[in-house]
Design an enzyme around this catalytic site. Sequence first.
Site, PDB file in Angstrom:
ATOM      1  N   ARG A  57       0.837  -1.190   0.000  1.00 41.61           N
ATOM      2  CA  ARG A  57       0.000   0.000   0.000  1.00 41.61           C
ATOM      3  C   ARG A  57       0.885   1.258   0.000  1.00 41.61           C
ATOM      4  NH1 ARG A  57      -5.708  -0.910   3.199  1.00 41.61           N
ATOM      5  NH2 ARG A  57      -6.643  -2.242   1.613  1.00 41.61           N
ATOM      6  N   SER A  58       0.574   2.257   0.823  1.00 44.67           N
ATOM      7  CA  SER A  58       1.277   3.538   0.686  1.00 44.67           C
ATOM      8  C   SER A  58       2.723   3.515   1.160  1.00 44.67           C
ATOM      9  CB  SER A  58       0.520   4.646   1.426  1.00 44.67           C
ATOM     10  OG  SER A  58      -0.581   5.068   0.654  1.00 44.67           O
ATOM     11  N   ALA A  59       3.166   2.445   1.791  1.00 50.42           N
ATOM     12  CA  ALA A  59       4.592   2.333   2.071  1.00 50.42           C
ATOM     13  C   ALA A  59       5.389   2.297   0.773  1.00 50.42           C
ATOM     14  CB  ALA A  59       4.884   1.100   2.916  1.00 50.42           C
ATOM     15  N   LYS A  61       5.207   4.577  -1.402  1.00 46.36           N
ATOM     16  CA  LYS A  61       5.509   5.956  -1.786  1.00 46.36           C
ATOM     17  C   LYS A  61       6.965   6.342  -1.537  1.00 46.36           C
ATOM     18  CE  LYS A  61       0.902   8.081  -1.502  1.00 46.36           C
ATOM     19  NZ  LYS A  61       0.030   6.930  -1.183  1.00 46.36           N
ATOM     20  N   TYR A 147      -2.503  14.981   1.621  1.00 33.07           N
ATOM     21  CA  TYR A 147      -1.961  13.692   1.206  1.00 33.07           C
ATOM     22  C   TYR A 147      -2.524  13.252  -0.143  1.00 33.07           C
ATOM     23  CZ  TYR A 147      -0.602   8.775   1.893  1.00 33.07           C
ATOM     24  OH  TYR A 147      -0.061   7.519   1.776  1.00 33.07           O
TER      25      TYR A 147
END
Length: 380
Positions: A57-59, A61, A147
Amino acid sequence: MRDAFTANFVERGDRGAAVAVHRAGELVVDLWGGTADADAPAGEGRPWTRDTVQVLRSATKGVAATVVLLLADRGLIDLDAPVSDHWPEFAAAGKERITTRQLLSHQAGLAALDHALDRARAGDQITGASAVAAQHPLWEPGTSHGYHAQTFSWLLGELVRRVDGRSLGTVLAEDLTDLLGLDVWIGLPAEHHHRVGRVAAAASPHVSGGALRTRPRASVAAAYSDADSLTRRAFATVTPSPDENDPAWWSAELPASNGIATARGLAGFYAALAAGRILTRRTLAQARRLHTAGADQVLLSRTRFGLGFMLHGPASPMTSPMAFGHPGRGGTLAFTDPDLGVSFAYVTNTLQPNVTSDPRAQALLHALRQVLVRQGRAAA
């Protein structure tokens, strides 16, 4: 840390997970356990093994931002020049002065789209880029931050493609992770599909007190349930929500959300970053410097961002004020703290409704801090 990891399964609802820590260039914690298939009935499913990989997921980024910073290091991107210098169509709708620095620090005002994309168009490498190029900013770029939960994919992905000619995931693999021997991908090759842990949503068990609080503020919960709020729109840019157990989703390149890695590989990535094996010292210093802080228009909390990385703070506690990295909605967390000489990654297939400060990751961090305090490397 082993005790804390075990307690995550017994007390905090984990079904399958892994955690890894690098210390001074050495892998000192490498734990995994549970089932690789969180969607299987209790007692069934494949065991989580040393080679199980997991959707981040957003890790993702922080890894994706590193690719953009690598191109800046090579002189191919000027962080303070307009994005439209490389991507002319991006200048539409008043975006001609938005810079790469503003994209990376969530200041571009492009946190949501006027019209959401379905799963197929979100991952086709074309439609998402066209949509963000046509989108008008939702606030004056550079004046605030919010975000960019999903649009980060197309903003960074298309910029890299325009500058380098290759996709962001290809640059990551060919220029970084393959050379470093790390199991980290954005766009998973089909030969590794059998290694992916299957995810499932799960309720947070009640945990009281301190950093382990799991119940969101009423205003935040209301924003996520309001279809017209910027919070809901930012997270619903891909609608309906993608099936994260679909092999086609694993192979797509969504640099905001669908990276896949082992905890060991992700911690190793941050260890290499901190050791100067990926970026120059000057660029790394810029990346970890505070670029924006305060009220986040999307997350409705006080977030702190460098260039593509979240920084240690109340919204995303890490080990010290010098730490930087990125959480993933549902539980994952990865970061490095160069001053303390540690790099950390926790991945899970049991996705609880936490965006930044997950109680399982925080329990592991509490244990890590205890070790560091005992060894005189961190303040109590």
